[in-house]
Design a protein around this motif. Sequence first.
Motif, PDB file in Angstrom:
ATOM      1  N   SER A 306       0.831  -1.213   0.000  1.00  0.00           N
ATOM      2  CA  SER A 306       0.000   0.000   0.000  1.00  0.00           C
ATOM      3  C   SER A 306       0.864   1.261   0.000  1.00  0.00           C
ATOM      4  CB  SER A 306      -0.926   0.001   1.220  1.00  0.00           C
ATOM      5  OG  SER A 306      -1.814  -1.092   1.176  1.00  0.00           O
ATOM      6  N   SER A 309       2.757   1.629  -3.419  1.00  0.00           N
ATOM      7  CA  SER A 309       1.834   1.961  -4.517  1.00  0.00           C
ATOM      8  C   SER A 309       1.170   3.316  -4.307  1.00  0.00           C
ATOM      9  CB  SER A 309       0.758   0.885  -4.653  1.00  0.00           C
ATOM     10  OG  SER A 309      -0.031   0.802  -3.476  1.00  0.00           O
ATOM     11  N   GLN A 311      -1.100   4.510  -2.088  1.00  0.00           N
ATOM     12  CA  GLN A 311      -2.550   4.560  -1.897  1.00  0.00           C
ATOM     13  C   GLN A 311      -2.917   5.834  -1.150  1.00  0.00           C
ATOM     14  OE1 GLN A 311      -4.847   2.395  -3.107  1.00  0.00           O
ATOM     15  NE2 GLN A 311      -3.151   1.408  -4.184  1.00  0.00           N
ATOM     16  N   LYS A 312      -3.874   6.587  -1.671  1.00  0.00           N
ATOM     17  CA  LYS A 312      -4.170   7.898  -1.119  1.00  0.00           C
ATOM     18  C   LYS A 312      -5.040   7.854   0.133  1.00  0.00           C
ATOM     19  CE  LYS A 312      -3.608  10.499  -5.407  1.00  0.00           C
ATOM     20  NZ  LYS A 312      -4.227  11.433  -6.381  1.00  0.00           N
ATOM     21  N   LYS A 314      -7.167   4.538   1.225  1.00  0.00           N
ATOM     22  CA  LYS A 314      -7.416   3.223   1.794  1.00  0.00           C
ATOM     23  C   LYS A 314      -6.576   2.189   1.079  1.00  0.00           C
ATOM     24  CE  LYS A 314     -10.126   0.639   4.541  1.00  0.00           C
ATOM     25  NZ  LYS A 314     -10.276   0.827   5.988  1.00  0.00           N
ATOM     26  N   GLY A 315      -5.761   1.453   1.846  1.00  0.00           N
ATOM     27  CA  GLY A 315      -4.945   0.395   1.275  1.00  0.00           C
ATOM     28  C   GLY A 315      -5.063  -0.862   2.100  1.00  0.00           C
TER      29      GLY A 315
END
Length: 381
Positions: A306, A309, A311-312, A314-315
Amino acid sequence: MLFLLAFAVVILCVGLFIGYWLGSRSRAADRRAAQQSAAGRDQQLDVEDLTSADSQSGQSADIPPKPRAAVIMNPVKDVTGDFAAVASAVCRQEGWQPPLIIETTEDDPGEAMARKALDAGVDLVVAAGGDGTVRAAAEVLAGTDTPMGIIPMGTGNLLARNIGLPLDRQEWAMRIALWGQDKPIDIGHAQTAPDGEDSAFLVMAGLGFDAAVMADTDSDLKSKVGWLAYFEAGARKLVGSPTRVTITVDGEQALRAKVRSVVGGNCGKIQGGIILMPEADIADGILDLLVVAPKNAFQWIGVAASVFSRQKRKGLHTQILRGESVVIECEEKIDMQIDGDPLGETDYLAMQVEHHGLIVRTPTREQTRLIRQEGWPLPVA
């Protein structure tokens, strides 16, 4: 006879015309001379009046004094022992006065030194050291018009990373401090009790896993390999028990869960180019809160996925909340850190953001271009 008379009349007329024309030119020249003479007298009077006014008001037409910087330096972080000479050489080359060098002490990482610099009336305060030195100077400079430059000398150098400063060329960082662009940034404020003492932070403050890693990192290993030592401590801390927390954002309960770590970020970049909070902006007046909640060691893989990558919101086993103020209440006391410095254990952490509370010198586009081209050679003293 008539021909001679006619010729005389023509000569007379031509003579009269030439005389009139020459007389007109002479009169015009006299008028211009008179006007110029009058203008000269007026200008002389104006100069005399200005000189008299300056004399009466005590003002001087001298050239303004050269600007001066104060350098708050952590001597422990100056491993080469020559930064004072570097700072002086750069100031001399750039047309500044010799800098006021003030060293920090074991008991004071920079607050008293920053006050001394402000009392000296300097144009710029430069924090030369690690994140602790930068934070201490920032607490004093917050709310003033005096900008802060940064010479990164620590292990983390978190704020320097987030504003694009060179980490390995002190002379470049010094030039940016002198001639960079002023950028207003936010300041975070943290308290470990509802009416507790305020501590400022510039990058991140948090509870749980990240703070435990900071507290348990081997200092000897850190001096040898730098921030990579955090990975060794992190591997030892992966297995652990989660703590139940209640998180309130802007006065409303946002989350109640068992977590391993909660980090409030004024900006999102940490060592290794890792960005924990992709939306975090150091000047937006908003605090980003990363909640990490893996249930076992295997789920840390999802946390890593997360984070990498970006994730802004929610991961996998992560969540990001955003707001101007945050309160974290824990069922038990856990480790706490501010800008990478461990501050013991607490079961309460409140954080708020002060919008544009500090002015920091950041690289201009031209300076960034020169850095990339490895320009700006330091002259021989």
